[in-house]
Scaffold this motif. Sequence first.
Motif, mmCIF file in Angstrom:
data_model
loop_
_atom_site.group_PDB
_atom_site.id
_atom_site.type_symbol
_atom_site.label_atom_id
_atom_site.label_comp_id
_atom_site.label_asym_id
_atom_site.label_seq_id
_atom_site.Cartn_x
_atom_site.Cartn_y
_atom_site.Cartn_z
ATOM 1 N N HIS A 233 -8.733 4.808 -9.771
ATOM 2 C CA HIS A 233 -10.181 4.809 -10.039
ATOM 3 C C HIS A 233 -10.891 5.832 -9.157
ATOM 4 O O HIS A 233 -11.714 6.604 -9.640
ATOM 5 N N ARG A 234 -10.564 5.834 -7.876
ATOM 6 C CA ARG A 234 -11.199 6.766 -6.932
ATOM 7 C C ARG A 234 -10.905 8.223 -7.310
ATOM 8 O O ARG A 234 -11.735 9.107 -7.107
ATOM 9 N N GLU A 235 -9.720 8.466 -7.863
ATOM 10 C CA GLU A 235 -9.286 9.822 -8.189
ATOM 11 C C GLU A 235 -9.561 10.201 -9.633
ATOM 12 O O GLU A 235 -9.205 11.288 -10.073
ATOM 13 N N GLY A 236 -10.158 9.293 -10.416
ATOM 14 C CA GLY A 236 -10.480 9.585 -11.809
ATOM 15 C C GLY A 236 -9.274 9.663 -12.727
ATOM 16 O O GLY A 236 -9.265 10.408 -13.686
ATOM 17 N N LEU B 130 -6.765 0.904 -7.824
ATOM 18 C CA LEU B 130 -7.906 1.252 -6.974
ATOM 19 C C LEU B 130 -7.879 2.745 -6.632
ATOM 20 O O LEU B 130 -8.902 3.432 -6.710
ATOM 21 N N ASP B 131 -6.704 3.247 -6.262
ATOM 22 C CA ASP B 131 -6.562 4.679 -5.962
ATOM 23 C C ASP B 131 -6.852 5.523 -7.201
ATOM 24 O O ASP B 131 -7.537 6.544 -7.116
ATOM 25 N N GLN C 232 0.833 -1.200 0.000
ATOM 26 C CA GLN C 232 0.000 0.000 0.000
ATOM 27 C C GLN C 232 0.870 1.253 0.000
ATOM 28 O O GLN C 232 0.599 2.200 -0.740
#
Length: 92
Positions: free
Chosen positions: A85-88, A82-83, A20
């Motif tokens: 995706h969350r941040e576009g 994953l990060d 992570q």
Amino acid sequence: MNGGVTMAQVSVEQMEQERQERAASELYTFVKSVEDGTTVVYCLSHKSKETYTITRHACTCKDWEFRGSKLGIECKHRLGLLDAHREGRVHS
């Protein structure tokens, strides 16, 4: 160990934390593509200059192949995705 936690569990938790941290500190470019009806994401690592293919259940990196898939932990590329995706930050 206390509370019934085994050394193996501590090691897996430590590996997850390290991945992570690396995912958060390294720079990647993610490009999504649909091939033969399957969505894949290409991950360009700016550090190593390698490109990895990420699918819903796997990554083509050596860490995923030798540890992640066997221990059930995510590699830094999948965590980075994953990060992103969350941040576009996933490009089509």
